[in-house]
Design a protein around this motif. Structure first.
Motif, short mmCIF file in Angstrom:
data_model
loop_
_atom_site.label_atom_id
_atom_site.label_comp_id
_atom_site.label_asym_id
_atom_site.label_seq_id
_atom_site.Cartn_x
_atom_site.Cartn_y
_atom_site.Cartn_z
N MET A 4 -9.55 3.85 -46.29
CA MET A 4 -9.30 5.19 -46.78
C MET A 4 -10.63 5.87 -47.02
O MET A 4 -11.57 5.27 -47.51
N ILE A 5 -10.62 7.06 -46.69
CA ILE A 5 -11.84 7.83 -46.86
C ILE A 5 -12.15 8.06 -48.34
O ILE A 5 -11.30 8.28 -49.13
N SER A 6 -13.34 7.96 -48.65
CA SER A 6 -13.82 8.30 -49.99
C SER A 6 -15.07 9.12 -49.77
O SER A 6 -16.14 8.57 -49.56
N LEU A 7 -14.95 10.41 -49.77
CA LEU A 7 -16.05 11.28 -49.38
C LEU A 7 -17.35 10.96 -50.09
O LEU A 7 -17.39 10.75 -51.27
N ILE A 8 -18.48 10.98 -49.32
CA ILE A 8 -19.79 10.75 -49.89
C ILE A 8 -20.72 11.83 -49.35
O ILE A 8 -20.63 12.26 -48.23
N ARG A 61 -7.59 12.19 -53.18
CA ARG A 61 -7.86 12.90 -54.43
C ARG A 61 -7.99 11.92 -55.60
O ARG A 61 -8.87 12.08 -56.44
N ARG A 62 -7.11 10.93 -55.65
CA ARG A 62 -7.16 9.97 -56.76
C ARG A 62 -8.45 9.16 -56.73
O ARG A 62 -9.13 9.03 -57.75
N THR A 63 -8.80 8.61 -55.57
CA THR A 63 -9.98 7.74 -55.52
C THR A 63 -11.28 8.54 -55.69
O THR A 63 -12.22 8.04 -56.31
N VAL A 69 6.10 6.16 -57.11
CA VAL A 69 5.43 6.55 -58.35
C VAL A 69 4.19 7.39 -58.06
O VAL A 69 4.02 8.48 -58.62
N THR A 70 3.32 6.92 -57.16
CA THR A 70 2.04 7.60 -56.92
C THR A 70 2.10 8.60 -55.78
O THR A 70 1.27 9.50 -55.71
N GLY A 71 3.03 8.43 -54.87
CA GLY A 71 3.09 9.29 -53.69
C GLY A 71 2.11 8.89 -52.60
O GLY A 71 1.97 9.59 -51.60
N GLU A 72 1.42 7.76 -52.77
CA GLU A 72 0.43 7.31 -51.79
C GLU A 72 1.06 6.44 -50.72
O GLU A 72 2.06 5.78 -50.94
N LEU A 73 0.42 6.46 -49.56
CA LEU A 73 0.81 5.57 -48.47
C LEU A 73 0.25 4.17 -48.74
O LEU A 73 -0.79 4.03 -49.38
N PRO A 74 0.90 3.13 -48.24
CA PRO A 74 0.39 1.77 -48.48
C PRO A 74 -0.92 1.52 -47.72
O PRO A 74 -1.16 2.12 -46.68
N VAL A 75 -1.75 0.64 -48.29
CA VAL A 75 -3.00 0.23 -47.65
C VAL A 75 -3.07 -1.29 -47.65
O VAL A 75 -2.38 -1.95 -48.43
N ASP A 76 -3.90 -1.84 -46.78
CA ASP A 76 -4.11 -3.28 -46.76
C ASP A 76 -4.72 -3.71 -48.09
O ASP A 76 -5.51 -2.98 -48.69
N PRO A 77 -4.39 -4.91 -48.54
CA PRO A 77 -4.92 -5.37 -49.84
C PRO A 77 -6.44 -5.50 -49.84
O PRO A 77 -7.05 -5.80 -48.82
N TYR A 78 -7.03 -5.31 -51.00
CA TYR A 78 -8.46 -5.50 -51.22
C TYR A 78 -8.65 -5.68 -52.72
O TYR A 78 -7.75 -5.41 -53.51
N GLN A 79 -9.84 -6.15 -53.12
CA GLN A 79 -10.14 -6.39 -54.53
C GLN A 79 -10.85 -5.16 -55.11
O GLN A 79 -12.01 -4.90 -54.76
N PRO A 80 -10.21 -4.39 -55.99
CA PRO A 80 -10.88 -3.23 -56.60
C PRO A 80 -12.05 -3.66 -57.48
O PRO A 80 -12.02 -4.72 -58.10
N ARG A 102 -11.85 1.43 -52.14
CA ARG A 102 -12.62 0.48 -51.34
C ARG A 102 -14.11 0.80 -51.44
O ARG A 102 -14.49 1.87 -51.86
N ASP A 103 -14.94 -0.14 -50.97
CA ASP A 103 -16.38 0.11 -50.94
C ASP A 103 -16.68 1.18 -49.88
O ASP A 103 -15.87 1.45 -48.99
N MET A 104 -17.83 1.80 -49.99
CA MET A 104 -18.17 2.94 -49.15
C MET A 104 -18.24 2.59 -47.67
O MET A 104 -17.73 3.34 -46.83
N ALA A 105 -18.85 1.49 -47.32
CA ALA A 105 -18.98 1.12 -45.91
C ALA A 105 -17.61 0.88 -45.29
O ALA A 105 -17.32 1.38 -44.19
N THR A 106 -16.74 0.16 -45.96
CA THR A 106 -15.41 -0.13 -45.43
C THR A 106 -14.57 1.13 -45.31
O THR A 106 -13.91 1.36 -44.30
N SER A 107 -14.61 1.98 -46.33
CA SER A 107 -13.75 3.16 -46.32
C SER A 107 -14.19 4.21 -45.31
O SER A 107 -13.40 5.06 -44.93
N HIS A 108 -15.43 4.15 -44.85
CA HIS A 108 -15.91 5.15 -43.90
C HIS A 108 -16.18 4.59 -42.50
O HIS A 108 -16.55 5.32 -41.60
N ARG A 109 -15.97 3.30 -42.32
CA ARG A 109 -16.35 2.59 -41.09
C ARG A 109 -15.84 3.27 -39.82
O ARG A 109 -16.57 3.43 -38.86
#
Length: 191
Positions: free
Chosen positions: A1-5, A117-119, A51-62, A137-144
């Motif tokens: 998922m994108i996390s703008l930087i 928006r949440r992340t 509850v959140t309205g979000e689409l599912p994502v693959d698991p990861y460790q926050p 997710r971490d920046m590299a993974t979320s923008h890869r």
């Protein structure tokens, strides 16, 4: 998922006139278009979390370490951004601008804007020491796989600066946040 930087060095950060930012549309059609394409292709549409309205994502460790920067010390930056509600307004203003900005809107077409928006809120809230944990997710993974270029990041910075100006965040506080975000460029720019 994108996390703008946002990746401008302090030397190149310039105050942007607010009137140079595109008008904000009330809602983006990109999610509806993506859902229609998936349905037309015969792929089952992923179900949003009730509850959140979000689409599912693959698991990861926050982890707060994934936010890409350590939080500011003290409460000065949190206060400059008017606490969590001000941070939320800045994030929403930036995303609202980005999804209608013709220079960058295509990046957001297939993304879950609810999760984005949440992340982003969590990331900024954590970095601004406003009492949040970052669960993205971490920046590299979320923008890869986004293929972002430096020009894309510059547009995002413009949109962020306009959103911060709308929230009446002082220019010095804006630059301090941008300086925390700038080193993330190496994990975000892939082309």
């Amino acid at each position: 998922m994108i996390s703008l930087i946002f990746a401008l060095t302090l030397a190149s950060i310039q105050e942007m006139p607010v009137d140079a930012v595109p008008d904000i549309a009330s809602e983006s059609q990109s999610e509806a278009e993506a859902e229609a394409e998936a349905e037309a292709a015969g792929k089952p549409e992923p179900q949003r979390d009730p509850v959140t309205g979000e689409l599912p994502v693959d698991p990861y460790q926050p982890s707060n370490a994934h936010a890409g920067a350590a939080p500011f010390a003290g409460t000065g930056m949190r206060d400059a951004f008017h606490g969590q509600e001000g941070i939320r307004r800045v994030v929403n203003g930036m995303v609202d601008r980005a999804i209608v900005d013709p220079r960058i809107s295509e990046v957001f077409v297939s993304h879950d804007l609810v999760r984005l928006r949440r992340t982003l809120f969590e990331q900024f809230c954590h970095i601004l020491n406003a009492g949040c944990d970052y669960t993205g997710r971490d920046m590299a993974t979320s923008h890869r796989d986004l293929g972002l270029q430096i020009d894309d990041l510059n547009v995002l910075v413009e949109n962020l600066q306009a959103a911060m100006a709308d929230e009446r965040v002082g220019f010095a506080a804006q630059n301090r946040l941008l300086s925390k975000l700038a080193p993330m460029k190496r994990d975000v720019v892939t082309r």
